[in-house]
Scaffold this motif. Structure first.
Motif, PDB file in Angstrom:
ATOM      1  N   ARG A  39       0.240   2.709  -5.632  1.00  0.00           N
ATOM      2  CA  ARG A  39      -0.799   1.811  -5.136  1.00  0.00           C
ATOM      3  C   ARG A  39      -1.539   2.090  -4.060  1.00  0.00           C
ATOM      4  O   ARG A  39      -0.962   2.874  -3.196  1.00  0.00           O
ATOM      5  N   ARG A  40      -2.994   2.360  -4.165  1.00  0.00           N
ATOM      6  CA  ARG A  40      -3.702   3.245  -3.315  1.00  0.00           C
ATOM      7  C   ARG A  40      -3.805   2.317  -1.778  1.00  0.00           C
ATOM      8  O   ARG A  40      -3.977   0.897  -2.074  1.00  0.00           O
ATOM      9  N   SER A  41      -3.689   2.979  -0.763  1.00  0.00           N
ATOM     10  CA  SER A  41      -4.043   2.418   0.427  1.00  0.00           C
ATOM     11  C   SER A  41      -5.344   2.006   0.754  1.00  0.00           C
ATOM     12  O   SER A  41      -6.312   2.834   0.198  1.00  0.00           O
ATOM     13  N   PRO A  53       0.932  -1.354   0.000  1.00  0.00           N
ATOM     14  CA  PRO A  53      -0.035  -0.107  -0.055  1.00  0.00           C
ATOM     15  C   PRO A  53       0.856   1.250  -0.007  1.00  0.00           C
ATOM     16  O   PRO A  53       1.947   1.361   0.868  1.00  0.00           O
ATOM     17  N   GLY A  54       0.728   2.012  -0.844  1.00  0.00           N
ATOM     18  CA  GLY A  54       1.353   3.494  -1.090  1.00  0.00           C
ATOM     19  C   GLY A  54       2.739   3.287  -1.942  1.00  0.00           C
ATOM     20  O   GLY A  54       3.204   3.938  -2.059  1.00  0.00           O
TER      21      GLY A  54
END
Length: 334
Positions: free
Chosen positions: A211-213, A148-149
């Motif tokens: 990448r979205r959390s 994530p992130g």
């Protein structure tokens, strides 16, 4: 298959052969320095795991070129993994780079995917379809392996971004990406930025995704990438992203007609200013999307305030001037 399509396939085979044999080491090493600096500017902490796949993976992670036999001209180099170095600047690109196997699943804080044939204008329908489909498969795989992130830097053929939104069907190749990631920005490299070979004259894009959390109210796939439109006076689709980010095109775009009577996009940079301009473009993207935690990276180092290591001369006056814009497919038998 008619005779014309057979001739296009043969032209694609010759172009891909030239692509695999031409030396792109210098350009890959330059891009590696810019990618790692940008990753740190976007908040990736030192020591984070990195994976590089595709064409020129060894050079992009900072080692000497590595050759190995491939079963197909569309097969990239062996993947390489490493760690983000502890500080910038640093004497080597990465810390302890090592070849990775196909089971490397992450999660990775940074991934670089370098599309095979990214600077080749493929002309047959089979090769074009395969080139498009393979990129989206590789991008989906990279995002699945991302923390994530995490960031994905994609070196891709210009048509990947230029063809976004042209198909009005219910399915979009960007739909799966849009569900998990955000599009941070792009820079368009000029023709022959990586290889001097005549057949390797297609512009390439450096695309950046995050990448979205997990969390509520995440944007949908419609916000992933800008749609495309037809280039004025030419039958070439071009992304609308560069209409509002003209300085991100590192040369003069124009349409050219080849010997097959097909219009192709070229980005001309006769004075070779793109290496001076690309760091500023990436810094603009990093400033627009840097972490909200504070002015520095997790190590306390403000990467954007730290000059990029370079032996290049200062750009000449005026180089910042905005340039005007002018289903299932078989693997191609190359």
């Amino acid at each position: 298959m008619n005779r014309y399509e057979e001739r296009l396939i043969e032209a694609d085979r010759l172009a891909m052969t030239a692509h695999t044999r031409a030396d792109a080491t210098s350009g890959h090493h330059f891009l590696a320095r810019q990618i790692w600096h940008t990753a740190q500017a976007l908040g990736v902490p030192p020591g984070s795991d990195v994976l590089v796949t595709g064409s020129g993976s060894a050079q992009l992670i900072g080692t000497a070129p590595v050759t190995h036999p491939t079963g197909s001209m569309w097969e990239g180099s062996v993947p390489w993994r490493a760690q983000i170095p502890p500080r910038w600047p640093y004497p080597a690109y990465t810390v302890n780079p090592q070849p990775a196997d196909g089971r490397a699943r992450g999660p990775f804080a940074v991934q670089v995917i370098s599309q095979v044939g990214l600077d080749v204008h493929v002309r047959s329908l089979a090769a074009w379809s395969y080139q498009q489909r393979r990129f989206h498969e590789d991008l989906t795989t990279a995002l699945q392996r991302s923390a994530p992130g995490g960031l994905v830097f994609a070196l891709a053929h210009h048509s990947i971004l230029d063809s976004a939104g042209l198909d009005d069907s219910a399915h979009s190749p960007w739909e799966q990406t849009g569900q998990v990631a955000d599009f941070l920005g792009a820079a368009r490299l000029p023709s022959h930025a990586l290889r001097a070979e005549d057949r390797c004259d297609a512009p390439a894009d450096l695309l950046i995704f995050r990448r979205r959390s997990p969390g509520p109210d995440q944007p949908g796939s419609a916000l992933m990438v800008p749609r495309s439109q037809w280039m004025p006076g030419a039958g070439i689709p071009v992304t609308t992203y560069y209409r509002t980010h003209r300085e991100h095109v590192l040369g003069l775009p124009m349409a050219r007609t080849d010997q097959w009577d097909q219009e192709q996009l070229a980005v001309v940079d006769t004075k070779r200013t793109w290496q001076h301009r690309l760091p500023r473009v990436l810094d603009q993207i990093a400033r627009a999307h840097r972490p909200a935690a504070g002015p520095g990276t997790p190590s306390g180092l403000d990467v954007l305030a730290t000059p990029r290591p370079t032996t290049r001369p200062r750009p000449r006056a005026g180089v910042e001037t905005t340039r005007p814009p002018r289903a299932t497919d078989p693997v191609p038998p190359l």
